[in-house]
Enzyme design. Structure first.
Site, short mmCIF file in Angstrom:
data_model
loop_
_atom_site.label_atom_id
_atom_site.label_comp_id
_atom_site.label_asym_id
_atom_site.label_seq_id
_atom_site.Cartn_x
_atom_site.Cartn_y
_atom_site.Cartn_z
N ASP A 455 2.24 -4.33 -5.33
CA ASP A 455 2.71 -3.04 -5.83
C ASP A 455 3.71 -3.21 -6.98
O ASP A 455 3.76 -2.38 -7.88
CB ASP A 455 3.36 -2.23 -4.70
CG ASP A 455 2.31 -1.49 -3.90
OD1 ASP A 455 1.38 -0.95 -4.51
OD2 ASP A 455 2.41 -1.46 -2.65
N CYS A 502 5.67 -11.52 -0.22
CA CYS A 502 4.53 -11.35 0.70
C CYS A 502 3.32 -10.76 0.00
O CYS A 502 2.32 -10.49 0.64
CB CYS A 502 4.93 -10.50 1.90
SG CYS A 502 5.42 -8.83 1.45
C1 PEP Z 1 2.51 -5.61 -1.81
O1 PEP Z 1 2.58 -4.49 -2.32
O2 PEP Z 1 2.62 -6.67 -2.45
C2 PEP Z 1 2.26 -5.76 -0.37
C3 PEP Z 1 2.37 -6.93 0.22
O3 PEP Z 1 1.92 -4.66 0.32
P1 PEP Z 1 0.47 -3.98 0.29
O4 PEP Z 1 -0.46 -4.92 -0.44
O5 PEP Z 1 0.10 -3.79 1.71
O6 PEP Z 1 0.74 -2.73 -0.45
MG MG Z 2 2.83 -2.72 -1.09
#
Ligand code: PEP
Ligand code: MG
Length: 577
Positions: A455, A502
């Site tokens: 994001d 992450c």
């Molecule tokens: C991100 O945004 O990097 C993330 C780990 O969350 P998601 O991909 O679930 O939005």
């Molecule tokens: Mg995210």
């Protein structure tokens, strides 16, 4: 000619094309009868489909292939789903639709609901729906089963518009050198299958089925994401070399799966896993990791018609915590809404779902939902080392408001005499630039942060991460993103608070090298990335990583940064070889 798409499963393949095209069932010529006759036709098609699926499932089970048998088990469940079955019958009875029209309408509506999602597990269900729908329509049109990918005419590069779960379940792995499809990205069903079978794959190549034909020789470079139809002898030899290099690299990386990730200069890096459920299969790689860096709890809410209650959530969180013992399990509170609608929750449609009422914002609007989850998490916290994390934080007010909700949940449990871990760490995802820029203030409010680069790239570069039309603008190597990450790491480290990554960047060795150089010491990723990332960690030293980070932060463009990183990585690997 050269064509390009997204490389989703690394490797190089040189071979002949097998164009796989699923014919659309010919339902236009179908002649409809009375509603009673249509209901009977639907019954017959449904029974025939059930018999086909049961045979396929039995065959795989007796061959000992539980995983593929499960795909057909899931299809059987969809076929007998009471809600969809009821809607199909109602459309025939009340609206006078023919059986094929009713089947197509109901299945398409459910598939459309799921197609908006990024999440691989949910998107798999969408493919399953399309698959079962096709089977029913073929039955109604009186057509035989589709040609199967289980009988390929020798080693081939499979080219298709898309692959359905029943295609991949039947896939003759021995004879598939590579996969190319017109649709799909790195989180699609085909990508997951390709990675798990280690088949080089490039997806999202526009109109490729029209541009290639069966028997044509091509070179598939699933490192760069290209397909070539012409080459010189020299070029062919260099692709052969690249193919061998990638294979050697992959074989070597596997040896690192069980090792302890320590850099050459002795810095221990925490390598953690991203999970989406408490399924035993997801918990299996636990022994190779330092914890769960991201538990995407929203999956517990998806694909069902009732919200999970406190007890169900508590049991799921507890199972994960027990599997990890003292190691941290970072539980992200629900990241739903916007592009991740829920069947069990009526949410208004939004024009800009990624900028809308999602995650924490939705939790503030529906405090009862949030409260239930917080209570479940707190109750589970006594069974391990739970770290609670809030997603989509844009301001300090967001943090304070979420912490206030947590305080209330704690207070209520306390009053009821229900135990929870008083020292549970509370943190945030840094995935919106506004909070990245305020990281020094945010670090004063929380115990840790985890950077959601998926994001963060989206919001920093103003590119909808789910929109294939703007795929080229979604630049993972954008120097601005690296600079922002550097700011966040400095702010949290100065206050002695842990900060990890992450998002997908953490699981890609090229970007992970930069992250280490920026000072990140915790990386969380999908299971397939554990070995290559551990290999990278063991091959690099912090000073080298720091220089790499400094160089990419000083680049003007994402392309410059990516080229530099690829050059550096090839050099690192050559030295190792
Ligand atoms: C991100 O945004 O990097 C993330 C780990 O969350 P998601 O991909 O679930 O939005
Ligand atoms: Mg995210």
């Amino acid at each position: 000619m050269n064509y390009s798409g997204t490389a989703v499963s690394e490797g190089v393949a040189i071979g002949t094309v097998y164009l796989y095209q699923r014919a659309r069932p010919q339902i236009e010529a179908y002649s409809a009868g009375t509603p009673a006759e249509e209901a009977a036709a639907y019954d017959a098609a449904s029974l025939a489909a059930r018999a086909e699926l049961e045979t396929l499932r039995e065959r795989l089970l007796s061959a000992g292939d539980q995983e593929k048998a499960d795909i057909f088990g899931a299809h059987l469940e969809l076929l007998t789903d009471e809600v969809m079955d009821g809607e199909i019958r109602e459309a025939i009875r009340e609206e006078g639709l023919s059986a094929p029209q009713a089947v197509e309408r109901v299945f398409t509506a459910y598939a459309a609901l799921l197609s908006q999602m990024d999440d691989p597990l949910i998107r798999e269900r969408e493919m399953d729906l399309r698959d079962v729908c096709g089977r029913l329509l073929r039955g109604l049109a009186g057509e035989a089963e589709e040609p199967s990918l289980s009988r390929l005419p020798g080693p081939v590069i499979l080219v298709a518009e898309d692959l359905l779960p029943s295609d991949t379940a039947a896939l003759d792995r021995e004879h598939v050198l590579g996969i190319v499809t017109e649709v799909g990205g790195s989180t699609s069903h085909t990508a997951i299958i390709a990675r798990s079978h280690e088949i080089p794959a490039v997806l999202g190549v526009r109109e490729i089925c029209r541009l290639l034909h069966t028997g044509q020789e091509i070179i598939l470079d699933a490192v760069e994401g290209t397909i070539r139809t012409e080459w010189s002898e020299e070029e062919r030899a260099s692709y052969e070399k690249k193919r061998r290099q990638v294979l050697r690299r992959q074989a070597r990386a596997k040896q690192y799966l069980a090792c302890t990730p320590v850099t050459r200069d002795g810095v221990r890096i925490e390598v953690e896993l991203n999970i989406a459920s408490a399924d035993p299969k997801e918990l299996e790689p636990a022994r190779y990791t330092d914890g769960v860096g991201l538990f995407r709890s929203e999956f517990l809410y998806m694909g069902r018609d009732q919200l999970p209650d406190e007890e169900e959530q508590f049991q799921a969180y507890r199972r994960v915590l027990l599997a990890y013992g003292d190691r941290p399990v970072v539980l992200r509170t629900m990241d739903i809404g916007g592009d991740k609608p829920l069947e069990c929750l009526e949410l208004p449609k939004e024009d800009n779902p990624f900028l809308g009422n999602r995650a924490l914002r939705l939790c503030f609007q529906r405090p009862e939902l949030f409260h239930t989850q917080l209570r479940a998490a707190l109750r589970a916290s006594v069974f391990g080392n739970l770290w609670l994390m809030f997603p989509m934080v844009a301001s300090i007010e967001d943090i304070r408001r979420a912490k206030e909700a947590l305080r209330k949940a704690r207070e209520e449990l306390g009053a009821q005499g229900i135990p929870y871990a008083p020292g549970m760490k509370v943190g945030i995802m840094v995935e919106i630039p506004s909070i990245a820029l305020l990281a020094d203030k945010a670090a004063q409010e929380v115990d840790f942060a985890s950077i959601g680069t998926n994001d963060l790239v989206q919001y920093t570069t103003a590119v909808d991460r789910g929109n294939p039309e703007v795929r080229q603008y979604y630049q993972t190597f954008h120097p601005a993103v690296f600079r922002l990450i550097g700011m966040v790491v400095r702010a949290f480290s100065q206050q002695g608070k842990p900060v990890g990554v992450c998002g997908e960047m953490g699981g890609n060795p090229l970007t992970a090298a930069v992250l280490l150089g920026l000072g990140i010491r915790r990386l969380s990723m999908g299971a397939a990335s554990l070995a290559p990332i551990k290999e990278l960690v063991c091959a690099i030293d912090c000073e080298q990583a720091r220089e790499i980070a400094e160089t990419v932060c000083a680049c003007s463009t994402a392309q410059e940064a990516e080229e530099y990183l690829r050059g550096w990585f090839d050099h690192l690997i050559c030295q190792e070889e």
